[in-house]
Design a protein around this motif. Structure first.
Motif, PDB file in Angstrom:
ATOM      1  N   ASN A   1      12.100 106.352  -2.534  1.00 46.67           N
ATOM      2  CA  ASN A   1      11.078 105.388  -2.052  1.00 46.67           C
ATOM      3  C   ASN A   1      11.348 104.244  -3.047  1.00 46.67           C
ATOM      4  OD1 ASN A   1       9.097 104.229  -0.696  1.00 46.67           O
ATOM      5  ND2 ASN A   1       7.715 105.728  -1.761  1.00 46.67           N
ATOM      6  N   CYS A   2      12.446 103.750  -3.199  1.00 49.51           N
ATOM      7  CA  CYS A   2      12.655 102.639  -3.991  1.00 49.51           C
ATOM      8  C   CYS A   2      13.496 101.464  -3.445  1.00 49.51           C
ATOM      9  CB  CYS A   2      13.505 103.017  -5.417  1.00 49.51           C
ATOM     10  SG  CYS A   2      15.049 103.731  -5.091  1.00 49.51           S
ATOM     11  N   THR A   3      13.247 101.349  -2.114  1.00 51.02           N
ATOM     12  CA  THR A   3      13.869 100.279  -1.295  1.00 51.02           C
ATOM     13  C   THR A   3      13.671  98.837  -1.882  1.00 51.02           C
ATOM     14  OG1 THR A   3      13.471 101.592   0.659  1.00 51.02           O
ATOM     15  CG2 THR A   3      14.021  99.281   0.859  1.00 51.02           C
ATOM     16  N   LYS A   4      12.591  98.546  -2.361  1.00 53.27           N
ATOM     17  CA  LYS A   4      12.259  97.208  -2.846  1.00 53.27           C
ATOM     18  C   LYS A   4      13.044  97.042  -4.059  1.00 53.27           C
ATOM     19  CE  LYS A   4       7.864  94.901  -3.168  1.00 53.27           C
ATOM     20  NZ  LYS A   4       6.402  95.061  -3.194  1.00 53.27           N
ATOM     21  N   GLN A   5      12.966  97.951  -4.897  1.00 58.09           N
ATOM     22  CA  GLN A   5      13.676  97.834  -6.318  1.00 58.09           C
ATOM     23  C   GLN A   5      15.374  97.679  -5.946  1.00 58.09           C
ATOM     24  OE1 GLN A   5      11.570 100.015  -5.727  1.00 58.09           O
ATOM     25  NE2 GLN A   5      10.266 100.353  -7.512  1.00 58.09           N
ATOM     26  N   LEU A   6      15.807  98.395  -5.047  1.00 59.21           N
ATOM     27  CA  LEU A   6      17.156  98.208  -4.550  1.00 59.21           C
ATOM     28  C   LEU A   6      17.402  96.876  -4.100  1.00 59.21           C
ATOM     29  CD1 LEU A   6      17.961 101.792  -3.286  1.00 59.21           C
ATOM     30  CD2 LEU A   6      18.762 100.885  -5.290  1.00 59.21           C
TER      31      LEU A   6
ATOM     32  N   GLU B   1      16.005  94.108  -4.725  1.00 60.68           N
ATOM     33  CA  GLU B   1      16.275  93.056  -5.638  1.00 60.68           C
ATOM     34  C   GLU B   1      17.476  92.871  -6.022  1.00 60.68           C
ATOM     35  OE1 GLU B   1      13.288  94.074  -8.482  1.00 60.68           O
ATOM     36  OE2 GLU B   1      11.538  93.834  -7.233  1.00 60.68           O
ATOM     37  N   ASN B   2      18.291  93.839  -5.973  1.00 61.88           N
ATOM     38  CA  ASN B   2      20.024  93.522  -6.584  1.00 61.88           C
ATOM     39  C   ASN B   2      20.913  92.937  -5.416  1.00 61.88           C
ATOM     40  OD1 ASN B   2      19.820  95.169  -8.990  1.00 61.88           O
ATOM     41  ND2 ASN B   2      19.790  96.979  -7.711  1.00 61.88           N
TER      42      ASN B   2
ATOM     43  N   GLU C   1      15.504  94.213   5.792  1.00 56.74           N
ATOM     44  CA  GLU C   1      15.664  95.330   4.572  1.00 56.74           C
ATOM     45  C   GLU C   1      17.142  95.779   4.511  1.00 56.74           C
ATOM     46  OE1 GLU C   1      12.844  98.180   4.939  1.00 56.74           O
ATOM     47  OE2 GLU C   1      10.948  97.013   4.298  1.00 56.74           O
TER      48      GLU C   1
END
Length: 109
Positions: free
Chosen positions: A70-75, A77-78, A85
């Protein structure tokens, strides 16, 4: 069997592989010759398989349960570039020669 300039151009753009040297063209021609052997196989009456594992009597499917993440947003960002998405892959990293250059090379091989 010679590979035409058009086929070479198409394959280079699809695979992002440079076939400009004679070794690359020779390997491609050998691969085509090897694959052409499949035309000699008689497949009349042979039904296509659903899976290469269809002879196994029990194939288990599992649920796709997310156990972490549940870390799509953080990934994302790379990502240097993204659409919606999804990461956008960079274009090929080899400069493809112009069509005239490929024609000249193939005529010399």
């Amino acid at each position: 069997q010679k590979v035409s300039v058009e086929v070479l151009d198409h394959l280079e753009h699809l695979a992002l592989v440079d076939f400009r040297d004679s070794e690359g063209v020779e390997r491609l021609q050998k691969a085509i010759q090897f694959a052409d052997q499949l035309h000699e196989v008689n497949t009349d009456g042979v039904e296509p398989m659903d899976s290469v594992l269809e002879d196994r009597w029990c194939l288990y499917l599992r649920e796709d349960d997310v156990t972490e993440g549940n870390c799509t947003k953080q990934l994302l960002e790379n990502a240097r570039e993204k659409v919606e998405e999804y990461f956008v892959a960079p274009p090929g990293n080899i400069p493809l020669p112009k069509l005239e250059e490929r024609e000249a090379f193939l005529q010399g091989s």
